[in-house]
Design a protein around this motif. Structure first.
Motif, mmCIF file in Angstrom:
data_model
loop_
_atom_site.group_PDB
_atom_site.id
_atom_site.type_symbol
_atom_site.label_atom_id
_atom_site.label_comp_id
_atom_site.label_asym_id
_atom_site.label_seq_id
_atom_site.Cartn_x
_atom_site.Cartn_y
_atom_site.Cartn_z
ATOM 1 N N THR A 47 58.295 -126.588 -8.786
ATOM 2 C CA THR A 47 57.965 -125.265 -9.196
ATOM 3 C C THR A 47 57.328 -125.391 -10.572
ATOM 4 O O THR A 47 57.596 -126.092 -11.392
ATOM 5 N N GLU A 48 56.108 -124.972 -10.593
ATOM 6 C CA GLU A 48 55.271 -124.816 -11.840
ATOM 7 C C GLU A 48 55.337 -123.423 -12.191
ATOM 8 O O GLU A 48 55.545 -122.320 -11.762
ATOM 9 N N PRO A 49 55.654 -123.513 -13.875
ATOM 10 C CA PRO A 49 55.689 -122.156 -14.541
ATOM 11 C C PRO A 49 54.515 -121.103 -14.286
ATOM 12 O O PRO A 49 53.476 -121.545 -13.983
ATOM 13 N N VAL A 50 54.944 -120.040 -13.834
ATOM 14 C CA VAL A 50 53.819 -118.824 -13.604
ATOM 15 C C VAL A 50 53.301 -118.330 -15.040
ATOM 16 O O VAL A 50 53.954 -118.240 -15.711
ATOM 17 N N LYS A 51 52.170 -118.520 -14.731
ATOM 18 C CA LYS A 51 51.115 -118.222 -16.198
ATOM 19 C C LYS A 51 50.636 -116.739 -16.072
ATOM 20 O O LYS A 51 50.430 -116.212 -17.022
ATOM 21 N N GLN B 172 59.855 -114.919 -20.398
ATOM 22 C CA GLN B 172 61.182 -114.836 -19.674
ATOM 23 C C GLN B 172 61.948 -113.714 -20.244
ATOM 24 O O GLN B 172 61.767 -113.244 -21.315
ATOM 25 N N LEU C 54 60.300 -111.544 -15.367
ATOM 26 C CA LEU C 54 59.544 -111.690 -16.400
ATOM 27 C C LEU C 54 58.871 -110.641 -17.169
ATOM 28 O O LEU C 54 58.924 -109.572 -16.709
#
Length: 402
Positions: A243-247, A348, A285
């Motif tokens: 999972t890649e951090p949501v940008k 976050q 978020l």
């Protein structure tokens, strides 16, 4: 030790999948497109004979038909494309666990630590992959082989269709630097236009710039492009299971009819902000900034973004900020074809609370939090359409302003 990265690009993917069911169209100009009767009627993909007439992806159907009157049009079958994409990536998985899709029809493969299992020759492995794809699925690949992701992608674009291009430490200057700067990953139309103003039209000219100058012109993107042009990209190939951090979190839509009044535009922005706010809540978020993109009927896009005073996931805050940005881009009754609202600079939930407390506007903010939280609970129980934010419901249309 240099990495060994492949970028595999399925040629004319949508069109190629359709041709498996329509082999009689293989040698005639053919394209996959949206509904010719709607405003979504654009070319999604085309085969090689159509390319020879100059038919381009994303142009309107009438433009394509003007170039090629005999162009055969087929409707898209997105479920089928996803099925073939899964089959293709399952094949890639047999060669490495580091497979990073880039859209539905492209993937990077890092074979640095597995190449020895397949003979040790990267070009030979790329050729074997191309042959296997044709034999097993009836699709063709263009493959770039290089020591980083950016050059591997340049390699897959370098020669099409059905070709392997190796960009190595020995030849990369000779192959890469003469290419148009627009061929480089993430150099879009706006960046290309900006760089051209300073006489930068090739990747080599970009590589020769001072990184400080590029950072002044383009911010962090400028230094990133400097690294790309000079072969300094070190971005890893990530497994699609990581999972890649949501940008960013965004939503956009093309409207059935052009928007020309403030009331219409406010309603459209509110609907999009509602969707973005809901997705932020579900992901835990908050948005530290907002970006708005406006598309006119000529398909020209303009964008603005700004930092918010405090992180938020409230519909009202996102709508207000988006409308302020919109008025920097648009004056009624200029027609708007499409709008996009994007939450950026995400933080976050825990980080946001500390910052919100510093800037909170007091009881009004708390009341809005409770209201929108209650809306989310209703939606969870009765469905997404059970309740909408008041500003999201279009009111009586006003006449276009003079």
């Amino acid at each position: 030790m240099d990495r060994i990265i492949l970028h595999c690009d399925l040629n004319c993917f949508y069109a190629s999948v359709e041709l498996l069911s329509h082999p009689d169209l293989r040698d005639v100009p053919m394209a996959v497109c949206g509904d010719p009767q709607s405003r979504h009627g654009i070319i999604l993909a085309k085969n090689e004979p159509a390319k020879k007439f100059g038919v381009q992806t994303a142009e309107t159907i009438w433009q394509a038909k003007k170039k090629c009157p005999d162009l055969v049009l087929l409707p898209p079958h997105h479920d089928l494309y996803r099925e073939y994409s899964r089959k293709v990536n399952a094949i890639y998985d047999e060669y490495t666990d580091l497979v990073e899709p880039f859209g539905i029809d492209e993937s990077w493969l890092d074979v640095t630590h597995t190449l020895h299992l397949f003979g040790g020759d990267a070009r030979a492995l790329a050729d074997a992959l191309r042959e296997r794809m044709k034999r097993q699925l009836g699709l063709t690949l263009s493959v770039g082989v290089s020591f980083n992701k950016v050059f591997a992608k340049l390699g897959s674009d370098y020669k099409k269709p059905d070709a392997t291009t190796v960009i190595s430490r020995e030849n990369w200057n000779e192959l890469v630097w003469p290419l148009p700067v627009g061929d480089l990953l993430y150099v879009g139309g706006a960046a290309r236009k900006l760089l051209k103003q300073y006489g930068i039209t090739t990747i080599g000219q970009l590589a020769a710039c001072k990184p400080e100058m590029l950072e002044t012109l383009m911010g962090k993107m400028g230094t990133q492009l400097y690294d790309y042009a000079n072969g300094l990209d070190r971005d890893p190939v990530r497994s699609r299971y990581d999972t890649e951090p949501v940008k960013s979190v965004g939503n956009g839509t093309t409207f059935p009819q052009n928007l020309t009044t403030r009331e219409q535009v406010h309603a459209g922005i509110a609907v999009l902000a509602d969707s973005v706010a809901s997705r932020l809540r579900h992901a835990g978020l908050y948005a530290g900034g907002v970006q708005v993109t406006v598309r006119d009927p000529q398909f020209h896009d303009r964008s603005r973004q700004r930092q918010l005073a405090a992180p938020t996931h409230l519909i009202r805050d996102l709508t207000d900020a988006a409308m302020e940005l919109l008025y920097e881009l648009w004056k009624p009754p200029s027609p708007i074809r499409a709008l996009t609202v994007t939450a950026i600079h995400l933080v976050q939930e825990g980080e946001a609370y500390e910052q919100v407390d510093l800037f909170s506007s007091g009881p009004g903010k708390e009341k809005q939090e409770k209201l929108e939280g209650a809306m989310e609970q209703i939606r969870k129980k009765f469905g997404a359409d059970a309740i909408v934010f008041g500003a999201a419901r279009p009111e009586k249309e006003e006449d276009p302003l003079p």
